[in-house]
Design an enzyme around this catalytic site. Structure first.
Site, mmCIF file in Angstrom:
data_model
loop_
_atom_site.group_PDB
_atom_site.id
_atom_site.type_symbol
_atom_site.label_atom_id
_atom_site.label_comp_id
_atom_site.label_asym_id
_atom_site.label_seq_id
_atom_site.Cartn_x
_atom_site.Cartn_y
_atom_site.Cartn_z
ATOM 1 N N LYS A 175 55.990 -50.512 8.045
ATOM 2 C CA LYS A 175 57.178 -51.363 8.122
ATOM 3 C C LYS A 175 57.598 -51.885 6.754
ATOM 4 O O LYS A 175 58.793 -52.020 6.489
ATOM 5 C CB LYS A 175 56.957 -52.527 9.082
ATOM 6 C CG LYS A 175 55.844 -53.490 8.727
ATOM 7 C CD LYS A 175 55.654 -54.537 9.827
ATOM 8 C CE LYS A 175 54.465 -55.439 9.550
ATOM 9 N NZ LYS A 175 54.621 -56.250 8.350
ATOM 10 N N ARG A 187 55.780 -64.913 13.846
ATOM 11 C CA ARG A 187 54.407 -64.622 14.237
ATOM 12 C C ARG A 187 54.059 -65.171 15.611
ATOM 13 O O ARG A 187 52.978 -64.909 16.123
ATOM 14 C CB ARG A 187 53.447 -65.218 13.200
ATOM 15 C CG ARG A 187 53.573 -64.613 11.805
ATOM 16 C CD ARG A 187 52.517 -63.586 11.553
ATOM 17 N NE ARG A 187 51.203 -64.182 11.520
ATOM 18 C CZ ARG A 187 50.554 -64.498 10.393
ATOM 19 N NH1 ARG A 187 51.122 -64.273 9.220
ATOM 20 N NH2 ARG A 187 49.349 -65.022 10.438
ATOM 21 N N ARG A 204 40.678 -52.642 -0.503
ATOM 22 C CA ARG A 204 40.891 -54.084 -0.387
ATOM 23 C C ARG A 204 39.714 -54.701 0.347
ATOM 24 O O ARG A 204 39.167 -54.086 1.273
ATOM 25 C CB ARG A 204 42.197 -54.364 0.366
ATOM 26 C CG ARG A 204 43.425 -53.793 -0.327
ATOM 27 C CD ARG A 204 44.675 -54.162 0.419
ATOM 28 N NE ARG A 204 45.846 -53.477 -0.129
ATOM 29 C CZ ARG A 204 47.098 -53.709 0.240
ATOM 30 N NH1 ARG A 204 47.341 -54.604 1.181
ATOM 31 N NH2 ARG A 204 48.096 -53.060 -0.306
ATOM 32 N N ARG A 260 43.562 -46.809 2.340
ATOM 33 C CA ARG A 260 44.287 -47.493 1.272
ATOM 34 C C ARG A 260 43.369 -47.802 0.090
ATOM 35 O O ARG A 260 42.200 -48.113 0.266
ATOM 36 C CB ARG A 260 44.905 -48.799 1.775
ATOM 37 C CG ARG A 260 45.951 -48.612 2.820
ATOM 38 C CD ARG A 260 46.776 -49.852 3.059
ATOM 39 N NE ARG A 260 45.986 -51.048 3.357
ATOM 40 C CZ ARG A 260 46.516 -52.178 3.776
ATOM 41 N NH1 ARG A 260 47.819 -52.279 3.940
ATOM 42 N NH2 ARG A 260 45.756 -53.221 4.045
ATOM 43 N N ARG A 262 42.329 -57.898 13.722
ATOM 44 C CA ARG A 262 43.739 -58.112 13.407
ATOM 45 C C ARG A 262 44.654 -57.392 14.394
ATOM 46 O O ARG A 262 45.699 -57.921 14.782
ATOM 47 C CB ARG A 262 44.040 -57.636 11.983
ATOM 48 C CG ARG A 262 43.517 -58.573 10.921
ATOM 49 C CD ARG A 262 44.024 -58.174 9.554
ATOM 50 N NE ARG A 262 43.657 -59.162 8.557
ATOM 51 C CZ ARG A 262 43.985 -59.079 7.288
ATOM 52 N NH1 ARG A 262 44.689 -58.054 6.867
ATOM 53 N NH2 ARG A 262 43.625 -60.016 6.439
#
Length: 215
Positions: free
Chosen positions: A14, A89, A156, A123, A167
């Site tokens: 996104k 959120r 990360r 990532r 999450r």
């Protein structure tokens, strides 16, 4: 003036799509993640709080997210509109937003959780200049080395299976009522996010009625 919200799980693409739309339509891209990263890099008090939370694998509380988004929108530098990434959120924030702004569409990029996990765990981040890489879509020329500054690429700290599972569960639990609210207002534009970045982008523009013209 165009005002869009882009929604999707972390790793759905996104952010990439929001940046592309902002550039092509002269919109201001308001990214909650980018705002927090700026605070972290600038060593602000908020940045220190956010870094402690993210390093521990925790999500930033909704009230802090709401505060920074409200402050950013109040700058009123979005003459041609904005695309909001990472907000609302929760349902209360969504209702406030609907009452405060005349939203044109909510772009919902849908990607299965398994594919999201694969994307995110691939990532990498340059430890020196901060440039983003992905071992699936954007590999460095040399293994674990930044193409630009030759810094070492690292994962990360919060890109772990356990953190991502938590999450994703949190996202689905919190955002489903928001999506249903937007659906009742007939604002949701659902996009298949499993295809290429270009195909996703073309589908978004087609659904929004802002297709690229060819000469």
């Amino acid at each position: 003036m165009r005002k869009y919200i882009v929604m999707g799980v972390q790793g759905s693409g996104k952010g990439t799509q929001a940046k592309m739309l902002a550039r092509e339509l002269d919109l201001v891209h308001i990214s909650v993640g980018d705002i927090f990263r700026w605070h972290i890099q600038s060593h602000t008090k908020l940045g220190a709080r956010v870094k402690r939370m993210t390093d521990a694998g925790r999500l930033v509380p909704d009230d802090i997210v709401e505060e920074v988004v409200r402050a950013r929108l109040e700058e009123h530098d979005w003459n041609y509109g904005f695309i909001l990434d990472g907000f609302p959120r929760n349902e209360v924030q969504a209702r406030f937003f609907l009452e405060s702004y005349d939203i044109d569409a909510v772009i919902l990029i849908e990607v299965p959780d398994a594919l999201v996990m694969e994307r995110i765990l691939s990532r990498r981040l340059c430890s020196k200049c901060g440039l983003d890489y992905n071992l699936i879509y954007h590999r460095p020329a040399a293994l674990d080395t930044c193409d630009v500054c030759h810094g070492h690429l690292v994962a990360r700290p919060d890109d772990t299976f356990e953190v991502l599972r938590e999450r994703l569960d949190d996202y689905h639990q919190k955002t489903q009522p928001i999506i249903e609210l937007f659906r009742r207002k007939e604002l949701v534009v659902e996009i298949d996010g499993t295809v290429s970045v270009t195909d996703v982008h073309q589908a978004i523009r087609r659904r929004l009625g802002v297709e690229l013209t060819t000469s």
